[in-house]
Design an enzyme around this catalytic site. Structure first.
Site, PDB file in Angstrom:
ATOM      1  N   LYS A  49       1.013  -1.187  -0.259  1.00 21.89           N
ATOM      2  CA  LYS A  49      -0.125  -0.016  -0.087  1.00 21.89           C
ATOM      3  C   LYS A  49       0.560   1.615   0.729  1.00 21.89           C
ATOM      4  CE  LYS A  49      -1.451   0.321   4.409  1.00 21.89           C
ATOM      5  NZ  LYS A  49      -0.488   2.094   4.375  1.00 21.89           N
ATOM      6  N   THR A  50       2.425   1.338   0.641  1.00 20.03           N
ATOM      7  CA  THR A  50       2.966   2.476   0.400  1.00 20.03           C
ATOM      8  C   THR A  50       3.360   2.773  -0.541  1.00 20.03           C
ATOM      9  OG1 THR A  50       3.238   2.402   3.486  1.00 20.03           O
ATOM     10  CG2 THR A  50       4.831   3.430   1.842  1.00 20.03           C
ATOM     11  N   ASP A 240      -4.352   8.183   3.305  1.00 19.51           N
ATOM     12  CA  ASP A 240      -4.351   6.762   3.442  1.00 19.51           C
ATOM     13  C   ASP A 240      -4.500   6.454   4.480  1.00 19.51           C
ATOM     14  OD1 ASP A 240      -1.982   4.315   3.729  1.00 19.51           O
ATOM     15  OD2 ASP A 240      -0.541   5.704   4.652  1.00 19.51           O
ATOM     16  N   GLU A 241      -4.873   4.898   4.877  1.00 20.34           N
ATOM     17  CA  GLU A 241      -5.963   4.105   5.590  1.00 20.34           C
ATOM     18  C   GLU A 241      -6.856   5.016   5.579  1.00 20.34           C
ATOM     19  OE1 GLU A 241      -4.314   1.441   7.189  1.00 20.34           O
ATOM     20  OE2 GLU A 241      -2.520   1.462   7.215  1.00 20.34           O
TER      21      GLU A 241
END
Length: 682
Positions: A49-50, A240-241
C-alpha cells in the site's frame, strides 16, 4: 534606488523517467497511473500500500503537478515523512512544498493561518489530554458540581465523551445511549459542562486535539472564501488508511475535493477494526456511492505471507457481507506447512503449549522478537504471562502494562490485602482513597486512627493474636464497627458506611472469604461505580476484574492467592531485567495493537465464542463482522507459521468449569486448509 529580484522555481523535469512498469506489479501500476478523478484503492494486507501511494505522488510530480497542489493525509506524521522521503529518493525534485501529514497537523497549520475567522489568535495553545482534563475539572467546579457527591464523570471520562461527540458528529444524548448509558441521568449537567468547556477554551485561546479537525471543518463551512483558497490549492488529495477515518475526517476530504474531485483514498475495508474509537466503516464502503464516477482498484498480490496462510485469511473474511471482495495471493513459494488448529483442555494447557512451542521455535533459530501471541482482550493473556514467567521466557506487552500491574487490578486487591493484614498501611490508604472526599492527607489521618485501634485491639486480645495466621484478625473481629466509629466528612459518610459493610461481608468475623468471592463483592458493592466515572475504557476494565475473579477460583486461601500475585510480580520484574539485557522478547499484544506489524510466527489464542468473537459482538451483524475483520488482521500478521488455539473448557465466575464452543470463525475455515494438532500429555 531599489532593485527587483525574482526567485525562480527549481526546474522540474516533466518527462517521465521512472520505469513504473518495472517497479510495480500490474495491479499497483494501474492505480498509480490512473487518470485524475475519484479513485478508491483497496489494498489487501501486505500488498504494498505504501509503495502504491509513494509512486502515485511521484507520478503526479513527474507529470508536472506542482508540489503545492498535492495534499497527502496519513494517520501518523512518521508515515508521511516516510512516503515523502521515498519520493525524494525516487525523483530529483524538491517536494518540500507538498503538504503531507496527519489530518490534525494539517488542520493545525490551516488554523494558525486563519483561526481569527473563528475568534482565535494564531498563537492558540493546543492542550494535551492532561491539560484538557484539568480545564474540564475547572469547568465542572465552576458549574457548581461536586463530582465526589454525585459520582459525576471525571475530567478524563468527560474528555473522552466530548471527543466522541466531535469525531462521530453525533448528538451528546445519542452518544451516551450508545456508549455511556449509565451517565444518561446526568445528561443535562454534562451538556452544560460541554457548553461551558467550549466557551472556556475560546476565552483562554486554547484548543484540544479534536478541535484541530472540528474547527477546521467549521471554518470551511462558515467561511466559503477560506474554503475556496484550499480547494484551489489542493488539486490532488491522497488519503492513507482510509478505512480508519471517522465521519469528520471524511467530511473534510469531501469538502476539499468538491470541485476537482481528484481524490485517491487507499485502504483495506477488511482491516477496519477501530469503530470503538470513532472510525466509520461506511466511509470506505460507501465511497463509490459518494463518487459514482470513481474508479475502484484492487491490489491483491501479497508480499508478506506464505500461500497457506493467505488461503486461511481469504476463507476467514469470506463470510462478511459488507466488503469489497478480493482474493489475496502470495508472491512467495509454498512452505508446505499448513496453519495449525490446536485444541487444548483449558487455559493453563493452552499457555503450556504456546510456551513450549516458543522454546522449540527459538531452538529452530527463530528470534523471540519475531514471535507474537495475539488475543482479543488484554485479560486473555493472564495464564500465558504466568507460564512464560515460570519458564523464564522474556516477553513484552505491546498492548499495555502487565495484567497484575494495572491500576484497577491493584485497587481491588488492596481490599483483599487489607482484610488479610489489617496492618497493611499501603493497602489501607489505596483502598480509602477510592472513596469520595478522601485524598492523601485525609487518608493519612484515617490510617493513624485505624492503626491506633489495631494496636489497642492487639493488647486486649493478648496472646490470642499469636495463634492467628500472620496479620489475620481474630475470630469474631469486626472491621465495620471500628470503621463506623471513625470521623469522616459528610460527603464521604455514605461510601464510608458502604466500605465498612463490604469489609464485614468479605471477611465475616474477621475471617476472609475465598478470594474469588471477595473480588466479586468488592466490585459490585464499591468498585464498579468508581470505575465508571474514572476510566474511559470502563467495560474493558470490568472484563479484567471478572477474569481476576475467575483466576482467583483456583485459590481457596487468601494468603496463597496474595503470595502467588507477589511471586508473579517478582518473576515479571526479573524477566523484564533479562529482556533489557538481551533485548530479545516474545511479543504479547491485542490484535488492535498489532495492526500494521508482521512476525515470522503468530499464535492467536482463546479462539472461542464469547472470547473471540467477544460476547458483546454477538448481538448485531455489524459488530460480528468487525470481529471477523479483527480475526483477519490477526491471521495476516503471520509470515511463515500460524497457530490457532482454543481451550475446550474454562473456569467461570460462578459455574465451575464450563465447556467452550470453538469460535464460529474457525468453523468457517475449510478443514483442508488447516492441520489439526492433537496435543497429549506425557
Amino acid at each position: 534606488m531599489s532593485r527587483q529580484y525574482t526567485l525562480q522555481r527549481t526546474p522540474r523535469s516533466t518527462s517521465i523517467h521512472l520505469d513504473y512498469a518495472a517497479e510495480l506489479n500490474e495491479q499497483q501500476l494501474a492505480a498509480v497511473t490512473a487518470e485524475p478523478g475519484p479513485l478508491l484503492v483497496i489494498a489487501g494486507a501486505g500488498s504494498g500500500k505504501t509503495r502504491t501511494l509513494t509512486y502515485r505522488v511521484a507520478y503526479l510530480l513527474e507529470n508536472g503537478i506542482d508540489p503545492r497542489n498535492i495534499l497527502l493525509l496519513t494517520f501518523t506524521n512518521r508515515a508521511a515523512r516516510e512516503m515523502l522521503g521515498r519520493v525524494a529518493n525516487l525523483l530529483p525534485v524538491d517536494a518540500s512544498e507538498l503538504w503531507g501529514g496527519t489530518f490534525h497537523s494539517v488542520g493545525n497549520r490551516i488554523l494558525r493561518r486563519h483561526g481569527s475567522a473563528l475568534g482565535y489568535s494564531s498563537g492558540f495553545t493546543i492542550m494535551d489530554r492532561e491539560d484538557q482534563k484539568d480545564l474540564i475539572d475547572t469547568v465542572v467546579a465552576n458549574a457548581g458540581i461536586d463530582p465526589k457527591e454525585i459520582r459525576f464523570p471525571k475530567g478524563d471520562v468527560l474528555a473522552e465523551i466530548f471527543s466522541f461527540v466531535v469525531n462521530t458528529e453525533k448528538p451528546l444524548e445519542e452518544l451516551l445511549v450508545e456508549k455511556f448509558p449509565y451517565f444518561l441521568p446526568l445528561l443535562d449537567k454534562i451538556q452544560d459542562v460541554h457548553e461551558r468547556y467550549e466557551k472556556k477554551k475560546k476565552a483562554t485561546n486554547s484548543m484540544d486535539f479534536d478541535d484541530l479537525l472540528e474547527k477546521t471543518l467549521s471554518m470551511f463551512q462558515e467561511h466559503e472564501r477560506i474554503a475556496e483558497v484550499y480547494r484551489r490549492q489542493f488539486q490532488f488529495i491522497l488519503v492513507d488508511e482510509y478505512q480508519d477515518t471517522n465521519k469528520i475526517q471524511a467530511d473534510l476530504v469531501d469538502l476539499l475535493a468538491r470541485d476537482h474531485r481528484n481524490v485517491m483514498v487507499v485502504g483495506d475495508d477488511a482491516q477496519s477494526i477501530y469503530s470503538w474509537r470513532g472510525a466509520n466503516f461506511q466511509n470506505i464502503l460507501e465511497f463509490p456511492k459518494r463518487y459514482p464516477d470513481g474508479q475502484v482498484f484492487k491490489i491483491e498480490m501479497n508480499y508478506r505471507s506464505v500461500p497457506e496462510i493467505l488461503e486461511v485469511a481469504n476463507a476467514a473474511i469470506a463470510a462478511n457481507v459488507q466488503q469489497f471482495r478480493k482474493h489475496l495471493s502470495s508472491t512467495r513459494e509454498s512452505k508446505a506447512l499448513k496453519p495449525a488448529l490446536v485444541a487444548l483442555n483449558d487455559g493453563a494447557e493452552q499457555a503450556q503449549f504456546v510456551a513450549q512451542r516458543i522454546l522449540e521455535l527459538r531452538d529452530e533459530n527463530v528470534d523471540l522478537n519475531d514471535i507474537a501471541v495475539l488475543y482479543r482482550a488484554h485479560y486473555h493473556a493472564v495464564e500465558l504471562q504466568l507460564e512464560l514467567s515460570r519458564r523464564g521466557i522474556p516477553y513484552q506487552i505491546t498492548s499495555g502494562i502487565r495484567f497484575f500491574e494495572q491500576a484497577h487490578i491493584k485497587d481491588v486487591t488492596a481490599f483483599i490485602r487489607f482484610v488479610a493484614n489489617p496492618r497493611d498501611e499501603v493497602a489501607f490508604k489505596r483502598m480509602v482513597k477510592l472513596l469520595p472526599g478522601i485524598g492523601n492527607r485525609t487518608a493519612e489521618n484515617l490510617w493513624q486512627a485505624w492503626a491506633a485501634g489495631v494496636v489497642a485491639a492487639d493488647v486486649d486480645r493478648g496472646s490470642e493474636k499469636e495463634s492467628q495466621a500472620a496479620g489475620v484478625s481474630a475470630s469474631g473481629y469486626s472491621f465495620g464497627e471500628p470503621l463506623q466509629a471513625m470521623n469522616v466528612s459528610a460527603k464521604s459518610k455514605k461510601m464510608w458506611t458502604q466500605l465498612a459493610h463490604t469489609l464485614d461481608e468479605i471477611a465475616p468475623g474477621g475471617q476472609p472469604n475465598p478470594p474469588s468471592e471477595m473480588i466479586t463483592s468488592i466490585v459490585e458493592a464499591i468498585y464498579d461505580d468508581y470505575a465508571k466515572v474514572n476510566f474511559t475504557n470502563y467495560e474493558l476494565r470490568r472484563e479484567d476484574l471478572d477474569q481476576l475473579a475467575v483466576f482467583a477460583r483456583q485459590f481457596k486461601d487468601v494468603h496463597e492467592f496474595l503470595s502467588q500475585l507477589a511471586l508473579i510480580s517478582n518473576v515479571d520484574a526479573e524477566a523484564t531485567s533479562v529482556q533489557g539485557a538481551d533485548k530479545e522478547a516474545v511479543n504479547l499484544s491485542t490484535v488492535h495493537q498489532a495492526k500494521g506489524l508482521e512476525f515470522h510466527t503468530v499464535f492467536v489464542i482463546w479462539l472461542t465464542d464469547g472470547m473471540f468473537p467477544s460476547s458483546r459482538s454477538l448481538d448485531t451483524r455489524d459488530a460480528l463482522e468487525e470481529e471477523r475483520r479483527l480475526f483477519y488482521v490477526a491471521i495476516t500478521r503471520a509470515r511463515d507459521e500460524l497457530y490457532l488455539t482454543y481451550p475446550q473448557m474454562r473456569l467461570s465466575g460462578g459455574y465451575g468449569d464450563v465447556f467452550q464452543r470453538p469460535s464460529r470463525f474457525l468453523q468457517e475455515i475449510p478443514n483442508e486448509l488447516l492441520e489439526d494438532w492433537q496435543v497429549r500429555r506425557r
